[in-house]
Scaffold this motif. Structure first.
Motif, mmCIF file in Angstrom:
data_model
loop_
_atom_site.group_PDB
_atom_site.id
_atom_site.type_symbol
_atom_site.label_atom_id
_atom_site.label_comp_id
_atom_site.label_asym_id
_atom_site.label_seq_id
_atom_site.Cartn_x
_atom_site.Cartn_y
_atom_site.Cartn_z
ATOM 1 N N UNK A 24 -0.087 -2.471 -5.246
ATOM 2 C CA UNK A 24 -0.407 -3.802 -4.732
ATOM 3 C C UNK A 24 0.039 -4.898 -5.693
ATOM 4 N N UNK A 25 -0.149 -4.680 -6.976
ATOM 5 C CA UNK A 25 0.271 -5.665 -7.970
ATOM 6 C C UNK A 25 1.791 -5.836 -7.929
ATOM 7 N N UNK A 26 2.520 -4.720 -7.871
ATOM 8 C CA UNK A 26 3.986 -4.780 -7.805
ATOM 9 C C UNK A 26 4.423 -5.478 -6.524
ATOM 10 N N UNK A 27 3.768 -5.175 -5.411
ATOM 11 C CA UNK A 27 4.100 -5.788 -4.132
ATOM 12 C C UNK A 27 3.910 -7.308 -4.178
ATOM 13 N N UNK A 28 2.816 -7.756 -4.783
ATOM 14 C CA UNK A 28 2.558 -9.194 -4.891
ATOM 15 C C UNK A 28 3.624 -9.866 -5.761
ATOM 16 N N UNK A 29 3.987 -9.256 -6.865
ATOM 17 C CA UNK A 29 4.999 -9.833 -7.755
ATOM 18 C C UNK A 29 6.346 -9.923 -7.044
ATOM 19 N N UNK A 30 6.738 -8.852 -6.354
ATOM 20 C CA UNK A 30 8.022 -8.847 -5.636
ATOM 21 C C UNK A 30 8.008 -9.888 -4.528
#
Length: 59
Positions: A24-30
């Motif tokens: 989820x953190x990676x998805x938000x950053x991307x």
């Protein structure tokens, strides 16, 4: 630390939750980077923002 007969379930649960949180953190950053790029593209094409701020000022 002994977790008893449920050790594999407990460890698997924690690993699963950690994996989902990291995803989820990676998805938000991307998505944030993609939205900023899209906003810059729209501004370069001449679209104006109702807020009157540019993409550089939103950071």
């Amino acid at each position: 630390m002994t977790l008893g007969p449920y050790a594999s379930f407990i460890v698997t649960s924690y690993v699963s939750v950690a994996t989902v949180v990291v995803a989820l953190i990676v998805w938000v950053i991307v998505d944030y980077r993609r939205q900023k790029a899209r906003l810059r593209g729209l501004e370069a094409a001449g679209a104006i923002r109702r807020s009157g701020r540019s993409a550089a000022e939103v950071q």
